[in-house]
Design a protein around this motif. Structure first.
Motif, PDB file in Angstrom:
ATOM      1  N   HIS A 197      -8.874  -3.584  12.776  1.00  0.00           N
ATOM      2  CA  HIS A 197      -9.633  -2.378  13.105  1.00  0.00           C
ATOM      3  C   HIS A 197      -9.858  -1.540  11.853  1.00  0.00           C
ATOM      4  CE1 HIS A 197      -9.695   1.707  15.430  1.00  0.00           C
ATOM      5  NE2 HIS A 197     -10.893   1.330  15.053  1.00  0.00           N
ATOM      6  N   VAL A 198     -11.108  -1.287  11.525  1.00  0.00           N
ATOM      7  CA  VAL A 198     -11.431  -0.321  10.475  1.00  0.00           C
ATOM      8  C   VAL A 198     -11.827   0.960  11.190  1.00  0.00           C
ATOM      9  CG1 VAL A 198     -12.982   0.232   8.573  1.00  0.00           C
ATOM     10  CG2 VAL A 198     -12.198  -2.110   8.898  1.00  0.00           C
ATOM     11  N   PRO A 199     -10.975   1.980  11.150  1.00  0.00           N
ATOM     12  CA  PRO A 199     -11.214   3.158  11.989  1.00  0.00           C
ATOM     13  C   PRO A 199     -12.338   4.034  11.441  1.00  0.00           C
ATOM     14  CG  PRO A 199      -9.282   3.509  10.658  1.00  0.00           C
ATOM     15  CD  PRO A 199      -9.750   2.118  10.357  1.00  0.00           C
TER      16      PRO A 199
ATOM     17  N   ILE B 220      -9.622   8.576   6.506  1.00  0.00           N
ATOM     18  CA  ILE B 220      -8.558   9.353   5.881  1.00  0.00           C
ATOM     19  C   ILE B 220      -7.551   9.773   6.943  1.00  0.00           C
ATOM     20  CG2 ILE B 220      -8.037  11.393   4.489  1.00  0.00           C
ATOM     21  CD1 ILE B 220      -9.848   9.579   2.977  1.00  0.00           C
TER      22      ILE B 220
ATOM     23  N   GLY C 261      -6.497   5.832   8.699  1.00  0.00           N
ATOM     24  CA  GLY C 261      -6.314   4.575   7.992  1.00  0.00           C
ATOM     25  C   GLY C 261      -5.244   4.543   6.918  1.00  0.00           C
ATOM     26  N   ILE C 262      -4.769   5.701   6.471  1.00  0.00           N
ATOM     27  CA  ILE C 262      -3.841   5.683   5.347  1.00  0.00           C
ATOM     28  C   ILE C 262      -2.738   6.716   5.502  1.00  0.00           C
ATOM     29  CG2 ILE C 262      -5.501   4.865   3.619  1.00  0.00           C
ATOM     30  CD1 ILE C 262      -5.631   7.926   2.763  1.00  0.00           C
TER      31      ILE C 262
ATOM     32  N   ASN D  96       0.244   1.288   1.443  1.00  0.00           N
ATOM     33  CA  ASN D  96      -0.910   1.399   2.329  1.00  0.00           C
ATOM     34  C   ASN D  96      -1.614   0.066   2.553  1.00  0.00           C
ATOM     35  OD1 ASN D  96      -1.639   4.210   3.296  1.00  0.00           O
ATOM     36  ND2 ASN D  96      -1.046   4.592   1.189  1.00  0.00           N
TER      37      ASN D  96
ATOM     38  N   ILE E  10      -0.385  -2.579   3.443  1.00  0.00           N
ATOM     39  CA  ILE E  10       0.226  -3.384   4.509  1.00  0.00           C
ATOM     40  C   ILE E  10       0.452  -2.527   5.754  1.00  0.00           C
ATOM     41  CG2 ILE E  10       1.351  -5.076   3.043  1.00  0.00           C
ATOM     42  CD1 ILE E  10       3.935  -3.243   3.566  1.00  0.00           C
ATOM     43  N   LEU E  11      -0.339  -1.455   5.877  1.00  0.00           N
ATOM     44  CA  LEU E  11      -0.067  -0.494   6.941  1.00  0.00           C
ATOM     45  C   LEU E  11       0.062  -1.152   8.328  1.00  0.00           C
ATOM     46  CD1 LEU E  11       0.358   2.495   7.456  1.00  0.00           C
ATOM     47  CD2 LEU E  11      -2.056   2.730   7.831  1.00  0.00           C
ATOM     48  N   LYS E  12      -0.771  -2.124   8.603  1.00  0.00           N
ATOM     49  CA  LYS E  12      -0.659  -2.736   9.929  1.00  0.00           C
ATOM     50  C   LYS E  12       0.027  -4.090   9.893  1.00  0.00           C
ATOM     51  CE  LYS E  12      -4.040  -2.236  12.932  1.00  0.00           C
ATOM     52  NZ  LYS E  12      -5.477  -2.367  13.294  1.00  0.00           N
TER      53      LYS E  12
ATOM     54  N   ILE F 157      -8.979  -0.289   2.760  1.00  0.00           N
ATOM     55  CA  ILE F 157      -8.760  -0.474   4.198  1.00  0.00           C
ATOM     56  C   ILE F 157      -9.483  -1.728   4.674  1.00  0.00           C
ATOM     57  CG2 ILE F 157      -9.247   0.479   6.470  1.00  0.00           C
ATOM     58  CD1 ILE F 157      -8.842   3.248   5.309  1.00  0.00           C
TER      59      ILE F 157
ATOM     60  N   ARG G 248      -7.707  -4.759   3.517  1.00  0.00           N
ATOM     61  CA  ARG G 248      -6.488  -4.946   4.299  1.00  0.00           C
ATOM     62  C   ARG G 248      -6.794  -5.569   5.645  1.00  0.00           C
ATOM     63  NH1 ARG G 248      -4.217   0.627   5.482  1.00  0.00           N
ATOM     64  NH2 ARG G 248      -5.501   0.596   7.348  1.00  0.00           N
ATOM     65  N   GLU G 249      -7.823  -5.091   6.291  1.00  0.00           N
ATOM     66  CA  GLU G 249      -8.113  -5.557   7.646  1.00  0.00           C
ATOM     67  C   GLU G 249      -8.756  -6.940   7.653  1.00  0.00           C
ATOM     68  OE1 GLU G 249      -7.020  -3.904  10.326  1.00  0.00           O
ATOM     69  OE2 GLU G 249      -6.145  -2.484   8.914  1.00  0.00           O
TER      70      GLU G 249
END
Lengths: 359, 515
Positions: free
Chosen positions: B337-339, B343, B346-347, B356, B358-360, B412, B415-416
């Motif tokens: 998911h790219v929200p 800001i 996402g972070i 950041n 590896i946030l999910k 982001i 990452r996704e």
């Protein structure tokens, strides 16, 4: 005309962070000096005396270490909670609850068990007591969105009154001649001290292990990562699928549990019986907030900052007597230092320039 | 106070940590003129305006008003000189009413009963520039466009002759953009000057008299808008010729990945935000959801990714029911998911880049062993995202708050995408990005889809939808007005669907033909 320009500071190095703290402490001590001056005491002498009394003699150092034990334990635990922006102001109550649980365990199981068994047991009981008292605000915050500053603070009073009720009522000891307080703990539950001091070393070792362990927990584990993310940005935590209830419960159980351990140390290592709340803990739960702050929310640094504030307590108590200062001296010193530390953060995160303008 | 007839910024230089944000910048704007500042993300537009507004001090260079040099040490001085700024992110207090917010920013607010006097003043401005706004509404009840109008009123009340608008349209719907442009035209006619920061060529062409193009902190070109065209400006902006369209290979329809059936979702204000939406999404497909902002797109994306509860209906991925599972479980089933508000969601701004990155994914086996995180691998992973997605940063142990919005977005997205999701839910992935980065990200989305993923793309940018999507759904007031193939000739009526006045369908599921 002189102008002051502030802007965000981007490169914050550990050295700058450390130096800012030192400068803030220096400025704080300067402000305290003014108060000493107002009280008619030579400030230079008084400030020096605080540190001479606490760090300048073998006796002083022993006392300082003794008082540092609860501060390190609680301070380290608070760094975890504060990292997640969970403002736990209730360490004092969590400490007392730890002391209550430990006392019960020692009184009921102590006589029958050898020290090797009962000591781990009372520490476990103390941890559970503190943890239970700690998770109540966590549940209230996550499930019902009740501000944790209020709940943790108020739970301090509830716990103190509960403890008082126990010692004037059902737990009042036969050996107390009618005065409030429990009977002494059984000998097996009394913690050993280093010869010639009041340093209950088991708790000291535990405090250091906990600080190191928490450091690993915060910086190296998944849980620590989640706690930091939640503290930095709860919305991102939600998006990342972090379970807030679980995270808050664990971190408050650990934070409260460590305060509980400190309570065990005070009861089983120092007083050997459960008395009035104010005698069980001389405000360690509150002083530890400053300890955590000075440590920049790093549990490892809480060892150093715990020792520093223990020194202020010891030295402050001493000059209170020798210079005839009021009993609130230590609290004033601590309060001023906290304010200056927080102000120091402002200078850390913002660049302040003073320049002369042409206009 | 003298009216600003002419404002010049001369040889402005400003650097941060040795990097030039502005180098030898010269701009000027006269009364009754609208100047466009065009440039990619991080080109130095906002820095320049922050210097003008007194937030930053230039390292060298000077600012002249009507030919006389001035020094602007802080925003208050700038306001006193007649400069007003409307920031990209509004500076309003959500729980206060409009008039209270205006009173707060007004320099001559009387101590007692401020509202009475202000109301009169605001009325005169409102009629002059045709603002329509209810002064007693709370700010949180207002749409983004209305909030922006409040900000503009604030600056006008303080006597602003020169208005700086920082990316004013990025939060507005198409209709609100039109209203803003009308307001600006009236201000122009009244002798105000405007500096309009944007990276959207269309708007610059439509509204500005002059345009100055910045790249990497320097001026790379400038022109009268009547003497130039979009392509010319785009060329200046990125420094090379860009094709404004992209060829897309037609991929065969793969297996069904996502199936959404009759879902209903409640929005923030307790009213139904998504009503009875059904659709299916296949491998190798990019499915677009078009519509004017605020018609339920955010709620739909959040419902599918588990952030928002679904009231009724079912969501399945590869046949498995994922309705109302936790965001992490849904992620583990392969939905990235790219929200929309990167800001905000996402972070974690104070943490390092590698935290950041590896946030999910921090719970995945490859990044953690037992309860411990494997920072060596995490750092390697971060470095590969940074190189592949061209995130501009000097180190990976840099707090992510120090990065520009575009770079954060790239991180982001990297990452996704890096985990090869079954389905990527992307809300406005190129929102706020410059031409180069937009192209780059779109190519990545197409590549992802070629490798076998499905993409659910929420976008207000119809060009983007037509460029990338095989099928498009139009959402209006929480309902799908229909799903069409992008090569369907009826697609020309998409505007009617977005306005909610026409329903059309070429999709059997939505039409209720299959179960």
């Amino acid at each position: 005309m002189i102008r002051i320009i502030t802007s965000d500071r981007y490169n914050i190095t550990p050295l700058r962070s450390f130096m800012t703290n030192i400068a803030a402490l220096g400025a704080g001590i300067l402000a305290i000096s003014l108060i000493f001056l107002a009280a008619g005491v030579n400030p230079l002498y008084a400030v020096c005396q605080i540190f001479i009394e606490s760090f300048g003699s073998i006796y002083g150092i022993k006392e300082t270490i003794t008082k540092a034990i609860p501060l390190i334990l609680i301070g380290a635990g608070l760094t975890l909670a504060f990292r997640a922006k969970f403002w736990n102001i209730g360490a004092e109550g969590q400490l007392l609850m730890g002391a209550v649980f430990a006392t019960w365990t020692a009184q009921h199981l102590g006589p029958a068990l050898p020290p090797a068994l009962i000591v781990p047991l009372i520490f476990t009981a103390g941890f559970i007591g503190g943890a239970l008292w700690g998770i109540i605000p966590a549940i209230l915050k996550i499930k019902y969105a009740i501000n944790e500053v209020i709940t943790t603070l108020m739970l301090n009073y509830i716990c103190a009154e509960f403890l008082t009720m126990l010692i004037v009522g059902p737990w009042k000891g036969k050996t107390r001649f009618g005065f409030p307080g429990t009977d002494p703990l059984p000998d097996s539950a009394i913690l050993g001290v280093l010869p010639g001091s009041r340093i209950h070393y088991v708790t000291l070792i535990l405090a250091i292990i906990c600080s190191v362990g928490l450091c690993v927990l915060i910086y190296k584990t998944r849980f620590g990562y989640e706690a930091r993310v939640v503290g930095e940005n709860p919305d991102a935590g939600k998006y990342a699928g972090i379970d807030f209830l679980k995270t808050s419960l664990i971190l408050m159980a650990v934070s409260g549990g460590l305060a509980g351990l400190a309570g065990v140390g005070e009861v089983a290592g120092i007083h050997h019986y459960l008395g009035y709340p104010a005698s069980v803990s001389s405000g360690y739960g509150f002083t530890a907030i400053i300890v955590a702050w000075l440590a920049k929310l790093n549990p490892l640094f809480a060892i150093a900052s715990g020792l520093f504030f223990a020194g202020i307590i010891v030295g402050g108590d001493a000059i209170q007597i020798s210079l005839g200062l009021p009993a609130a001296t230590v609290e004033i010193v601590n309060g001023i230092l906290l304010i200056f530390l927080i102000m120091g953060d402002y200078f850390l995160y913002n660049k302040i320039q003073i320049c002369r303008s042409r206009a | 106070m003298i009216k600003i007839q002419r404002l010049e910024m001369k040889d402005i230089c400003k650097s941060f940590q040795g990097i030039h944000a502005n180098k030898d910048i010269n701009v000027e704007v006269n009364s009754g003129e609208i100047l466009g500042l065009l440039g990619e993300n991080g080109a130095g537009k906002t820095t320049l305006m922050n210097i003008l507004y007194g937030i930053y001090q230039p390292d060298s260079g000077s600012i002249l008003i009507n030919g006389k040099p001035v020094r602007i040490a802080n925003p208050l001085e700038s306001i006193n000189l007649g400069i007003g700024m409307v920031h990209q992110h509004f500076m309003l207090i959500q729980n206060h009413s409009v008039i209270e917010n205006i009173a707060l920013g007004y320099k001559d607010t009387p101590f007692l009963f401020p509202r009475k006097i202000l109301r009169q003043k605001i009325k005169s401005f409102s009629s002059q520039f045709d603002f329509q706004i209810d002064l007693d509404q709370k700010v949180w009840q207002l749409s983004a466009g209305e909030q922006q109008r409040v900000e503009i009123i604030k600056t006008l009340l303080n006597g602003a002759d020169l208005l700086i608008l920082d990316e004013p349209t990025s939060v507005l719907t198409a209709r609100e953009i039109k209203e803003l442009i009308d307001i600006l035209r009236r201000m122009k006619a009244d002798g105000h000057s405007v500096i309009f920061i944007s990276h959207k060529l269309n708007e610059i062409m439509e509204i500005c008299d002059h345009v100055t193009v910045l790249r990497k902190g320097r001026i790379v070109g400038g022109a009268q808008t009547k003497d130039t065209d979009k392509l010319g400006l785009a060329r200046m902006m990125v420094g090379k010729d860009v094709a404004l369209t992209m060829d897309r290979e037609k991929l065969p329809k793969g297996d069904r990945v996502l199936s959404v059936r009759n879902i209903h979702v409640t929005g923030d204000k307790g009213v139904a935000a998504v009503k009875n939406v059904s659709f299916e999404l296949y491998k190798n497909e990019i499915f677009g959801v078009a519509g004017v902002a605020g018609n339920g797109q955010r709620e739909l994306a959040e419902a599918i990714t588990g952030i928002r509860p679904i009231d009724s209906g079912k969501v399945r991925i590869n046949g498995r029911d994922i309705t109302n599972l936790s965001p992490r479980q849904i992620y583990d089933y392969g939905i990235s998911h790219v929200p929309e508000e990167r800001i905000r969601f996402g972070i974690a701004p104070g943490l390092f880049l590698y935290d950041n990155a590896i946030l999910k994914q921090h719970h995945l086996k490859k990044f953690s062993k037992w309860y411990f995180l494997n920072y060596e691998r995490i750092k390697l992973h971060t470095k590969s995202i940074i190189t592949e997605f061209r995130v501009a940063t000097h180190a990976i142990n840099n707090q992510i708050r120090n990065l520009s919005g575009g770079n954060i977005q790239k991180l982001i997205l990297g990452r996704e995408i890096s985990e090869q999701p079954q389905l990527l839910v992307a809300s406005h992935p190129t929102y706020g990005l410059d031409v180069g980065a937009t192209r780059f990200l779109r190519r990545h989305l197409l590549e992802l889809c070629r490798q076998g993923s499905a993409v659910l793309l929420f976008s207000e940018d119809l060009d983007e939808i037509f460029e990338l999507c095989d099928r498009v759904a139009v959402i209006f007031a929480g309902e799908f007005m229909g799903i069409l193939d992008t090569d369907d000739e009826r697609i020309n009526d998409i505007g009617m669907m977005m306005a909610g006045s026409k329903r059309m369908n070429s999709d059997p599921v939505e039409a209720g033909l299959t179960t």
